[in-house]
Write a protein that holds these residues in place. Structure first.
Motif, PDB file in Angstrom:
ATOM      1  N   PHE A   1      13.249 -10.145 -12.454  1.00 55.68           N
ATOM      2  CA  PHE A   1      13.253  -8.704 -12.676  1.00 55.68           C
ATOM      3  C   PHE A   1      13.406  -8.463 -14.170  1.00 55.68           C
ATOM      4  N   THR A   2      12.834  -7.365 -14.621  1.00 56.25           N
ATOM      5  CA  THR A   2      12.825  -7.067 -16.055  1.00 56.25           C
ATOM      6  C   THR A   2      14.114  -6.366 -16.468  1.00 56.25           C
ATOM      7  N   GLU A   3      14.296  -6.251 -17.768  1.00 53.14           N
ATOM      8  CA  GLU A   3      15.460  -5.556 -18.297  1.00 53.14           C
ATOM      9  C   GLU A   3      15.464  -4.095 -17.861  1.00 53.14           C
ATOM     10  N   ASP A   4      14.299  -3.461 -17.873  1.00 54.35           N
ATOM     11  CA  ASP A   4      14.204  -2.058 -17.454  1.00 54.35           C
ATOM     12  C   ASP A   4      14.504  -1.906 -15.965  1.00 54.35           C
TER      13      ASP A   4
ATOM     14  N   ALA B   1       0.832  -1.201   0.000  1.00 56.39           N
ATOM     15  CA  ALA B   1       0.000   0.000   0.000  1.00 56.39           C
ATOM     16  C   ALA B   1       0.869   1.253   0.000  1.00 56.39           C
ATOM     17  N   LEU B   2       1.946   1.234   0.735  1.00 54.44           N
ATOM     18  CA  LEU B   2       2.869   2.367   0.740  1.00 54.44           C
ATOM     19  C   LEU B   2       3.524   2.536  -0.631  1.00 54.44           C
ATOM     20  N   ALA B   3       3.875   1.404  -1.260  1.00 54.75           N
ATOM     21  CA  ALA B   3       4.552   1.453  -2.554  1.00 54.75           C
ATOM     22  C   ALA B   3       3.682   2.097  -3.624  1.00 54.75           C
ATOM     23  N   GLU B   4       2.376   1.955  -3.508  1.00 52.14           N
ATOM     24  CA  GLU B   4       1.480   2.566  -4.491  1.00 52.14           C
ATOM     25  C   GLU B   4       1.631   4.085  -4.518  1.00 52.14           C
ATOM     26  N   ASN B   5       2.045   4.655  -3.390  1.00 53.10           N
ATOM     27  CA  ASN B   5       2.287   6.101  -3.303  1.00 53.10           C
ATOM     28  C   ASN B   5       3.779   6.420  -3.319  1.00 53.10           C
ATOM     29  N   ASP B   6       4.577   5.405  -3.742  1.00 53.90           N
ATOM     30  CA  ASP B   6       6.031   5.542  -3.801  1.00 53.90           C
ATOM     31  C   ASP B   6       6.607   5.933  -2.446  1.00 53.90           C
TER      32      ASP B   6
ATOM     33  N   LYS C   1      13.021  -6.274  -3.927  1.00 50.02           N
ATOM     34  CA  LYS C   1      11.683  -5.907  -4.401  1.00 50.02           C
ATOM     35  C   LYS C   1      10.734  -5.888  -3.205  1.00 50.02           C
ATOM     36  N   VAL C   2      10.175  -4.717  -2.937  1.00 47.69           N
ATOM     37  CA  VAL C   2       9.265  -4.520  -1.812  1.00 47.69           C
ATOM     38  C   VAL C   2       8.018  -3.814  -2.331  1.00 47.69           C
ATOM     39  N   GLY C   3       6.874  -4.437  -2.150  1.00 52.70           N
ATOM     40  CA  GLY C   3       5.643  -3.830  -2.640  1.00 52.70           C
ATOM     41  C   GLY C   3       5.577  -3.755  -4.144  1.00 52.70           C
ATOM     42  N   GLY C   4       6.290  -4.640  -4.821  1.00 52.98           N
ATOM     43  CA  GLY C   4       6.219  -4.683  -6.271  1.00 52.98           C
ATOM     44  C   GLY C   4       7.239  -3.839  -6.996  1.00 52.98           C
ATOM     45  N   ARG C   5       8.098  -3.113  -6.258  1.00 52.97           N
ATOM     46  CA  ARG C   5       9.165  -2.358  -6.926  1.00 52.97           C
ATOM     47  C   ARG C   5      10.421  -2.441  -6.079  1.00 52.97           C
TER      48      ARG C   5
END
Length: 264
Positions: free
Chosen positions: A234-237, A16-21, A192-196
């Motif tokens: 993890f992706t190339e980007d 939830a925090l990650a959604e707001n960076d 990777k935490v919260g999807g990023r």
């Protein structure tokens, strides 16, 4: 396997925090915790350092022993690196033989140092085919609040850069001499935490996080080692973004080592 209730709730909170960076301790995505480095902290070691990253505290000590060289490398000394995390460091660590986690810590740090070629192993030769020096790097954690990998790696390279080979005590030479270290390999770890991905995950972020990546870079920015931990991809980007951040942060940490060495 079902995820325990507390980590499950923590993961949801971090997501939830990650959604707001955002991160739970107020840091930005690539922001490190306060980091401190001291050298010469263990009087009985030939080289030593202490690193504090937030509430994570580790020590590194260097000692030397004389060994018989390996048959295929008769003129080269060696490096042995081990990590120990005592129960006092946190509730996740237990007494007894080294755990798989502590073995991984030692191996990942060892790989970054070894692959950098920073130690002149030929300079460790005493008598070709008979006697060489072995560098022993011992890593100890007394407080674990996440990111032991970077803390150990930073303390380890700082300890080695200030290490002195005890040739006089071993009756090999008339005077002791510095360990020949030509580079300063620095590790940066991302999880990777919260999807990023974020830099310098603390204890809560490690508990509620996913895959991680450890990058060791040399003075010239070349990659000496890459190590992926835990399940996930993890992706190339994502990797390109992480590498860009690592280049900058490794440079800052290398300057920290150089300043500590000059001050010491």
């Amino acid at each position: 396997m079902a995820i325990p209730l507390v980590p499950k709730l923590l993961r949801a909170h971090l997501a939830a925090l990650a959604e707001n960076d955002e991160r739970h301790d107020g840091r930005s995505r690539w922001e490190a915790r306060d980091t401190e480095l001291e050298i010469g902290v263990l009087p009985r070691a030939e080289g030593s350092a202490k690193v504090r990253i937030g509430n994570t505290i580790v020590y590194a000590g260097v000692k030397f022993q004389v060994m018989t060289p390996y048959p295929d490398r008769p003129n080269q000394g060696g490096l042995m690196c081990s990590a120990e995390v005592r129960p006092v460091a946190g509730p996740n660590w237990e007494p007894g033989p080294p755990s798989p986690e502590s073995i991984e810590l030692g191996r990942v740090v060892d790989r970054g140092i070894r692959e950098s070629g920073c130690i002149d192993v030929d300079d460790l030769c005493i008598i070709p085919g008979e006697k060489v020096w072995q560098v022993i790097l011992d890593l100890f954690a007394i407080s674990d609040d996440g990111n032991l990998f970077d803390a150990f790696a930073l303390a380890g390279v700082a300890a080695m850069r200030t290490a002195v080979i005890p040739e006089k005590r071993f009756e090999i030479g008339a005077e002791d001499r510095p360990l020949n270290i030509s580079k300063t390999p620095i590790m940066c770890s991302y999880q990777k935490v919260g999807g990023r991905f974020v830099y310098d995950a603390d204890g809560k972020e490690e508990l509620g996080g996913d895959e991680r990546i450890h990058i060791t870079l040399g003075d010239d920015g070349h990659v000496h080692s890459l190590q992926k931990g835990l399940r996930g991809i993890f992706t190339e980007d994502e990797f390109a973004e992480i590498m860009e951040q690592a280049q900058s942060r490794c440079k800052d940490l290398r300057e920290m080592v150089n300043k500590a060495e000059e001050a010491g």
